[in-house]
Motif scaffolding. Structure first.
Motif, short mmCIF file in Angstrom:
data_model
loop_
_atom_site.label_atom_id
_atom_site.label_comp_id
_atom_site.label_asym_id
_atom_site.label_seq_id
_atom_site.Cartn_x
_atom_site.Cartn_y
_atom_site.Cartn_z
N ARG A 84 33.83 38.51 47.78
CA ARG A 84 35.20 38.21 48.08
C ARG A 84 36.45 37.77 47.17
O ARG A 84 37.47 37.88 47.39
N LEU A 85 35.87 37.12 46.03
CA LEU A 85 36.77 36.56 45.25
C LEU A 85 37.84 37.33 44.43
O LEU A 85 39.02 37.14 44.47
N PRO A 86 37.35 38.51 43.98
CA PRO A 86 38.18 39.50 43.47
C PRO A 86 39.38 39.94 44.35
O PRO A 86 40.51 40.11 43.82
N ARG A 87 38.98 40.06 45.79
CA ARG A 87 40.16 40.50 46.53
C ARG A 87 41.08 39.47 46.88
O ARG A 87 42.16 39.28 46.86
N THR A 88 40.39 38.09 46.85
CA THR A 88 41.44 36.91 46.85
C THR A 88 42.31 36.85 45.84
O THR A 88 43.54 36.41 45.95
N ALA A 89 41.95 37.11 44.49
CA ALA A 89 42.87 37.05 43.56
C ALA A 89 43.68 37.98 43.41
O ALA A 89 44.97 37.94 43.15
N THR A 101 36.87 38.08 36.01
CA THR A 101 35.59 38.77 36.06
C THR A 101 34.59 37.82 37.08
O THR A 101 34.49 36.63 36.66
N VAL A 102 34.20 38.31 37.76
CA VAL A 102 32.89 37.68 39.00
C VAL A 102 31.90 38.21 38.48
O VAL A 102 31.45 39.27 38.53
N ILE A 103 30.96 37.17 38.24
CA ILE A 103 29.41 37.47 38.01
C ILE A 103 28.54 36.89 39.25
O ILE A 103 28.57 35.56 39.32
N ASP A 114 25.30 38.06 29.18
CA ASP A 114 25.50 38.45 30.43
C ASP A 114 27.16 38.38 30.51
O ASP A 114 27.76 38.80 31.87
N LEU A 115 27.63 37.83 29.75
CA LEU A 115 29.33 37.54 29.83
C LEU A 115 30.22 38.67 29.04
O LEU A 115 29.85 39.09 28.15
N PRO A 116 31.35 38.87 29.64
CA PRO A 116 32.01 40.11 28.97
C PRO A 116 32.87 39.32 27.55
O PRO A 116 33.29 40.31 27.05
#
Length: 280
Positions: A84-89, A101-103, A114-116
């Motif tokens: 849900r977090l990307p949509r909230t942003a 970026t959400v992992i 693992d990180l961008p």
């Protein structure tokens, strides 16, 4: 313009996702925008920073971190919240959403690959049951992390920032001192959380100042763990199992210039380094 989350928005998101905050995951969501702004201000992060956030939950602090231009990498173990977090942003900070970026992963298992991007700062309302292990794991795994501001239980904050000789000085205090300087900077009222926790909270700041040492971290940390495994005993007794015998522990301590009758809470990280060196 970033729209931060208030009490109504937090409860609305939770209802939409059918999320009931759990003690197991240490979930207490911040629903006060002023508290979020204060955390971001105290963290001192901006457009040049890649901020690592652990346990973003419903996104209160995430939105606050996006506001000053940070790139945010959020680590969320709950798949429903992570999804849900990307949509909230996108809904509340459309001009900034691409910097998030959400992992969906356990922060205790995160590796640099693992990180961008290489994070420069850790800013998080940490799940209280794993706060210290998470901070230590991330400092070990991510040398690019130069500073942190984390919200933890007050008692944990006191232990993280404790100095030698203090009653609460212990394993977290020494291990954090290996990486740099921790300082308790502010109390956080219970009323800013939903649900309201039954413990007090505080913010701890951290600046990396890695100890220059010829001893490796695992060796030093083994000495620290042993020294505090039996707090009321002298170091000669507490280190007996680690050293092989109380006699050998006494010899190592004497060689390191430490009185064998001393207790672990009286030593700083440099003294533990000398003990590890004397044993090698």
């Amino acid at each position: 313009m970033t729209e931060l989350l208030g009490p109504a928005e937090i409860r609305g998101l939770a209802a939409e996702l059918d999320v009931r905050p759990t003690k197991k995951l240490g979930q207490n969501f911040v629903h006060d925008p002023n508290t979020v702004r204060r955390i971001v201000e105290l963290a001192g992060v901006g457009a040049d920073d890649v901020v690592l956030e652990v346990g973003p939950g419903l996104g209160s602090l995430t939105l606050g971190l996006l506001a000053p231009g940070c790139r945010v990498v959020a680590i969320e173990i709950d798949p429903k919240l992570a999804a849900r977090l990307p949509r909230t942003a996108a809904e509340r900070a459309p001009e900034a959403a691409e910097r998030l970026t959400v992992i969906g992963q356990d922060a205790l298992k995160i590796k640099a690959e693992d990180l961008p991007a290489e994070p420069t700062a850790l800013v998080a309302n940490l799940p209280y049951n794993v706060a210290v292990p998470v901070v230590l794991q991330l400092l070990a795994e991510l040398p690019s992390l130069q500073r942190a501001l984390v919200m933890v239980q007050t008692e944990v904050a006191d232990r993280m920032a404790a100095q030698p000789g203090s009653r609460i000085y212990g394993v977290p205090s020494v291990k954090l001192a290996w990486y740099g300087r921790a300082k308790k900077v502010a109390a956080v009222p219970r009323a800013v959380f939903w649900p309201v926790p039954n413990v007090d909270s505080a913010l701890v700041s951290f600046e990396r100042a890695q100890l220059e040492s010829t001893v490796d971290r695992k060796t030093l940390f083994a000495v620290v763990d042993a020294a505090f495994s039996q707090r009321r005993k002298t170091l000669r007794a507490a280190l007996a199992t680690w050293a092989g015998s109380a006699e050998r522990a006494g010899e190592i301590l004497t060689k390191a210039g430490v009185d064998p009758k001393t207790r672990g809470e009286q030593l700083d990280v440099r003294a533990f380094e000398q003990i590890a060196l004397a044993a090698s």
